[in-house]
Scaffold this motif. Structure first.
Motif, PDB file in Angstrom:
ATOM      1  N   SER A  13      -1.480  -8.664  -7.420  1.00 38.02           N
ATOM      2  CA  SER A  13      -1.384  -8.087  -6.076  1.00 38.02           C
ATOM      3  C   SER A  13      -1.007  -6.612  -6.147  1.00 38.02           C
ATOM      4  O   SER A  13      -1.440  -5.813  -5.302  1.00 38.02           O
ATOM      5  CB  SER A  13      -0.372  -8.861  -5.223  1.00 38.02           C
ATOM      6  N   ALA A  14      -0.231  -6.232  -7.154  1.00 34.08           N
ATOM      7  CA  ALA A  14       0.163  -4.831  -7.289  1.00 34.08           C
ATOM      8  C   ALA A  14      -1.057  -3.955  -7.612  1.00 34.08           C
ATOM      9  O   ALA A  14      -1.249  -2.891  -7.015  1.00 34.08           O
ATOM     10  CB  ALA A  14       1.222  -4.684  -8.377  1.00 34.08           C
ATOM     11  N   VAL A  15      -1.885  -4.399  -8.551  1.00 31.82           N
ATOM     12  CA  VAL A  15      -3.075  -3.629  -8.912  1.00 31.82           C
ATOM     13  C   VAL A  15      -4.084  -3.638  -7.769  1.00 31.82           C
ATOM     14  O   VAL A  15      -4.750  -2.629  -7.504  1.00 31.82           O
ATOM     15  CB  VAL A  15      -3.699  -4.176 -10.217  1.00 31.82           C
ATOM     16  N   ALA A  16      -4.207  -4.770  -7.083  1.00 34.37           N
ATOM     17  CA  ALA A  16      -5.122  -4.830  -5.934  1.00 34.37           C
ATOM     18  C   ALA A  16      -4.717  -3.807  -4.875  1.00 34.37           C
ATOM     19  O   ALA A  16      -5.558  -3.091  -4.313  1.00 34.37           O
ATOM     20  CB  ALA A  16      -5.135  -6.238  -5.345  1.00 34.37           C
ATOM     21  N   ALA A  17      -3.417  -3.723  -4.593  1.00 31.77           N
ATOM     22  CA  ALA A  17      -2.939  -2.751  -3.614  1.00 31.77           C
ATOM     23  C   ALA A  17      -3.195  -1.327  -4.095  1.00 31.77           C
ATOM     24  O   ALA A  17      -3.589  -0.449  -3.311  1.00 31.77           O
ATOM     25  CB  ALA A  17      -1.445  -2.954  -3.357  1.00 31.77           C
ATOM     26  N   ALA A  18      -2.992  -1.086  -5.388  1.00 29.26           N
ATOM     27  CA  ALA A  18      -3.230   0.247  -5.946  1.00 29.26           C
ATOM     28  C   ALA A  18      -4.696   0.646  -5.791  1.00 29.26           C
ATOM     29  O   ALA A  18      -5.005   1.800  -5.457  1.00 29.26           O
ATOM     30  CB  ALA A  18      -2.835   0.264  -7.423  1.00 29.26           C
ATOM     31  N   ARG A  19      -5.594  -0.277  -6.017  1.00 30.94           N
ATOM     32  CA  ARG A  19      -7.022   0.025  -5.874  1.00 30.94           C
ATOM     33  C   ARG A  19      -7.388   0.283  -4.411  1.00 30.94           C
ATOM     34  O   ARG A  19      -8.261   1.105  -4.126  1.00 30.94           O
ATOM     35  CB  ARG A  19      -7.858  -1.130  -6.446  1.00 30.94           C
ATOM     36  N   ALA A  20      -6.724  -0.418  -3.502  1.00 32.14           N
ATOM     37  CA  ALA A  20      -6.968  -0.174  -2.080  1.00 32.14           C
ATOM     38  C   ALA A  20      -6.512   1.232  -1.698  1.00 32.14           C
ATOM     39  O   ALA A  20      -7.162   1.924  -0.899  1.00 32.14           O
ATOM     40  CB  ALA A  20      -6.254  -1.226  -1.229  1.00 32.14           C
ATOM     41  N   VAL A  21      -5.398   1.680  -2.273  1.00 29.66           N
ATOM     42  CA  VAL A  21      -4.918   3.037  -2.031  1.00 29.66           C
ATOM     43  C   VAL A  21      -5.914   4.046  -2.596  1.00 29.66           C
ATOM     44  O   VAL A  21      -6.279   5.033  -1.937  1.00 29.66           O
ATOM     45  CB  VAL A  21      -3.526   3.237  -2.668  1.00 29.66           C
ATOM     46  N   ASP A  22      -6.373   3.797  -3.832  1.00 27.05           N
ATOM     47  CA  ASP A  22      -7.336   4.701  -4.466  1.00 27.05           C
ATOM     48  C   ASP A  22      -8.628   4.816  -3.650  1.00 27.05           C
ATOM     49  O   ASP A  22      -9.291   5.867  -3.662  1.00 27.05           O
ATOM     50  CB  ASP A  22      -7.685   4.215  -5.877  1.00 27.05           C
ATOM     51  N   ALA A  23      -8.993   3.727  -2.957  1.00 23.50           N
ATOM     52  CA  ALA A  23     -10.228   3.732  -2.164  1.00 23.50           C
ATOM     53  C   ALA A  23     -10.081   4.517  -0.866  1.00 23.50           C
ATOM     54  O   ALA A  23     -11.048   4.648  -0.107  1.00 23.50           O
ATOM     55  CB  ALA A  23     -10.654   2.298  -1.866  1.00 23.50           C
ATOM     56  N   TRP A  58       8.696  -4.704  -3.962  1.00 21.58           N
ATOM     57  CA  TRP A  58       9.230  -3.445  -3.429  1.00 21.58           C
ATOM     58  C   TRP A  58       9.045  -2.304  -4.422  1.00 21.58           C
ATOM     59  O   TRP A  58       8.626  -1.200  -4.061  1.00 21.58           O
ATOM     60  CB  TRP A  58      10.713  -3.609  -3.095  1.00 21.58           C
ATOM     61  N   ARG A  59       9.323  -2.571  -5.719  1.00 21.07           N
ATOM     62  CA  ARG A  59       9.179  -1.522  -6.726  1.00 21.07           C
ATOM     63  C   ARG A  59       7.724  -1.071  -6.851  1.00 21.07           C
ATOM     64  O   ARG A  59       7.437   0.117  -7.030  1.00 21.07           O
ATOM     65  CB  ARG A  59       9.709  -2.015  -8.075  1.00 21.07           C
ATOM     66  N   ALA A  60       6.785  -2.029  -6.747  1.00 20.29           N
ATOM     67  CA  ALA A  60       5.358  -1.682  -6.831  1.00 20.29           C
ATOM     68  C   ALA A  60       4.959  -0.798  -5.655  1.00 20.29           C
ATOM     69  O   ALA A  60       4.256   0.211  -5.827  1.00 20.29           O
ATOM     70  CB  ALA A  60       4.508  -2.950  -6.870  1.00 20.29           C
ATOM     71  N   CYS A  61       5.393  -1.161  -4.456  1.00 22.88           N
ATOM     72  CA  CYS A  61       5.060  -0.358  -3.273  1.00 22.88           C
ATOM     73  C   CYS A  61       5.679   1.032  -3.367  1.00 22.88           C
ATOM     74  O   CYS A  61       5.058   2.034  -2.977  1.00 22.88           O
ATOM     75  CB  CYS A  61       5.541  -1.069  -2.006  1.00 22.88           C
ATOM     76  N   ASP A  62       6.907   1.104  -3.877  1.00 21.38           N
ATOM     77  CA  ASP A  62       7.569   2.392  -4.038  1.00 21.38           C
ATOM     78  C   ASP A  62       6.791   3.271  -5.012  1.00 21.38           C
ATOM     79  O   ASP A  62       6.615   4.478  -4.782  1.00 21.38           O
ATOM     80  CB  ASP A  62       8.997   2.171  -4.537  1.00 21.38           C
ATOM     81  N   LYS A  63       6.313   2.681  -6.098  1.00 23.66           N
ATOM     82  CA  LYS A  63       5.527   3.422  -7.084  1.00 23.66           C
ATOM     83  C   LYS A  63       4.216   3.915  -6.478  1.00 23.66           C
ATOM     84  O   LYS A  63       3.751   5.027  -6.779  1.00 23.66           O
ATOM     85  CB  LYS A  63       5.242   2.523  -8.289  1.00 23.66           C
ATOM     86  N   LEU A  64       3.617   3.110  -5.609  1.00 15.73           N
ATOM     87  CA  LEU A  64       2.338   3.468  -4.994  1.00 15.73           C
ATOM     88  C   LEU A  64       2.517   4.398  -3.796  1.00 15.73           C
ATOM     89  O   LEU A  64       1.540   4.938  -3.278  1.00 15.73           O
ATOM     90  CB  LEU A  64       1.597   2.201  -4.547  1.00 15.73           C
ATOM     91  N   GLY A  65       3.745   4.545  -3.343  1.00 15.90           N
ATOM     92  CA  GLY A  65       4.015   5.421  -2.211  1.00 15.90           C
ATOM     93  C   GLY A  65       3.558   4.858  -0.877  1.00 15.90           C
ATOM     94  O   GLY A  65       3.162   5.617   0.020  1.00 15.90           O
ATOM     95  N   ILE A  66       3.633   3.542  -0.732  1.00 10.02           N
ATOM     96  CA  ILE A  66       3.222   2.914   0.527  1.00 10.02           C
ATOM     97  C   ILE A  66       4.412   2.206   1.167  1.00 10.02           C
ATOM     98  O   ILE A  66       5.349   1.797   0.476  1.00 10.02           O
ATOM     99  CB  ILE A  66       2.067   1.899   0.313  1.00 10.02           C
ATOM    100  N   PRO A  67       4.411   2.054   2.492  1.00  9.07           N
ATOM    101  CA  PRO A  67       5.507   1.339   3.164  1.00  9.07           C
ATOM    102  C   PRO A  67       5.582  -0.105   2.681  1.00  9.07           C
ATOM    103  O   PRO A  67       4.573  -0.694   2.275  1.00  9.07           O
ATOM    104  CB  PRO A  67       5.117   1.404   4.641  1.00  9.07           C
ATOM    105  N   TYR A  68       6.786  -0.667   2.760  1.00  4.77           N
ATOM    106  CA  TYR A  68       7.004  -2.045   2.296  1.00  4.77           C
ATOM    107  C   TYR A  68       7.841  -2.803   3.317  1.00  4.77           C
ATOM    108  O   TYR A  68       8.857  -2.303   3.805  1.00  4.77           O
ATOM    109  CB  TYR A  68       7.715  -2.044   0.943  1.00  4.77           C
TER     110      TYR A  68
END
Length: 391
Positions: A13-23, A58-68
């Motif tokens: 789920s962390a990588v999926a969210a990261a790819r959504a941000v990249d898109a 929470w740590r994954a969202c913080d790293k990606l810079g997205i609200p959690y």
């Protein structure tokens, strides 16, 4: 698009969210609290939805810079997944809680709330693919990595839900690549073990857990002829295909192991027999749903409205799968509109397996495929062998 990323606390789920941000999507992360009293720590790879998982999300969202955010779905989960699991076992069936969770929590309750809040899609780390056909209809397909494919547990998704579903890991060739990507991104969950077993039974002792929830009473274990061969502490704790834990007092004539063939909760009996009798070649399913638009053969012969008497569709070729990691087998299927016993008609799915399957139990889910496409699913009501009489 505004995308709500369901953050389980795992690497997928962390990588999926990261790819959504990249898109370029506007992504918000949310972790579902499914228990009011979660364990503080996971035990290796057992269980999920713990405090540790919430912190990892929470740590994954913080790293990606997205609200959690954390959303409390514990009451809905308790009623729609946990209680359903208990009720099904009490009725002598073997349910799949992951199917119910995807159907009623992640892609019903969560998606419904997301759309109400103005989100366009829910993003998850499932390994599956949504494809749009030439007419603009959404289809669910297997992921590129069949070893990790999770389309089976998503077979309950409807066309409307698929329109709002996003699976960024669909074309990823392996889980190893996902972990490597997580490490490159600096995500702390890169090496976190995958969760397995039933999330609300983290120690894996399903029988022990059920014994605390269902009133058990001793009864007879009988063979296929009806002769008593042992006793059990409670029929509801057994599953079709089970071999271990039978503690039979009378050995089989040929000395070979015996397996659970059938559970009869009303009689409080467990029927056992040789492995060969586990072979099933006909399945009848209820609670039928289609993953996207039904194929034409599944509707042919059934009036769209005003149905007043039983009817059946054309028979169509497909593959049937009855376990999340089971092999699909060739089959033929058709839809039958039958009397539900109360004067109304209900849609049932009749599946004839060209290659028999072993250990199929009422309560499990049969998912139909054509190629990589998921056609739909049904809850198994009965499973039998056409070569032998009913036990």
């Amino acid at each position: 698009m505004r995308v709500l990323a369901a953050m389980s606390g795992g690497v997928d789920s962390a990588v999926a969210a990261a790819r959504a941000v990249d898109a370029g999507h506007d992504v918000v992360g949310v972790h579902l609290a499914l228990s009011r009293m979660p364990g503080t720590l996971r035990t290796g790879s057992r269980g999920c939805c713990t405090v540790e998982d919430s912190n990892d999300a929470w740590r994954a969202c913080d790293k990606l810079g997205i609200p959690y955010y954390v959303w409390d779905f514990s009451e809905r989960f308790k009623e729609d997944v946990v209680q359903d699991f208990i009720d099904e076992y009490a009725a002598g069936r073997t349910p799949n809680p992951c199917m119910r969770c995807n159907e009623r929590i992640k892609f019903a309750a969560l998606l419904e709330k997301a759309i109400a809040l103005g989100f366009d899609a829910v993003c998850t780390g499932h390994y599956a693919k949504v494809v749009q056909d030439g007419n603009g209809n959404m289809e669910l397909h297997r992921a590129a990595d069949w070893a990790k494919d999770q389309s089976y547990v998503l077979g309950v998704l409807t066309h409307e839900q698929l329109r709002h579903s996003m699976f960024p890991l669909a074309d990823t060739p392996s889980k190893a690549e996902v972990r490597a990507e997580a490490e490159r991104r600096g995500l702390s969950v890169a090496k976190k073990p995958d969760s397995h077993d039933i999330c609300f039974i983290p120690d894996g002792d399903t029988a022990g857990w059920l014994a605390e929830k269902i009133q058990m009473s001793t009864g007879d274990i009988v063979d296929e002829s009806g002769a008593k061969v042992g006793e059990h502490p409670g029929a509801n704790a057994f599953t079709v295909g089970q071999r271990r834990g039978l503690k039979l007092g009378t050995p089989a004539a040929d000395g070979k192991p015996r397996f659970v063939l059938e559970i009869r909760p009303k009689e409080n009996k467990v029927v056992v027999g040789p492995q060969a009798l586990l072979a099933i070649d006909e399945i009848r399913g209820i609670k039928l749903s289609w993953a996207g638009e039904p194929i034409p053969q599944a509707l042919a012969g059934i009036p769209a409205a005003g149905l007043a008497e039983p009817a059946m569709s054309e028979t169509f070729d497909c593959h049937a799968q009855v376990r999340a990691h089971g092999d699909p087998v060739p089959a033929r299927a058709r839809v039958e509109m039958t009397d539900d016993g109360g004067g109304s008609l209900r849609a049932e799915l009749l599946v004839t397996l060209i290659e028999p399957l072993r250990g199929v139990s009422p309560g499990q889910t049969v998912v139909l495929y054509q190629g990589t496409r998921v056609l739909g699913q049904a809850t198994i009501d009965t499973a039998r062998s056409l070569a032998r009489p009913a036990l």
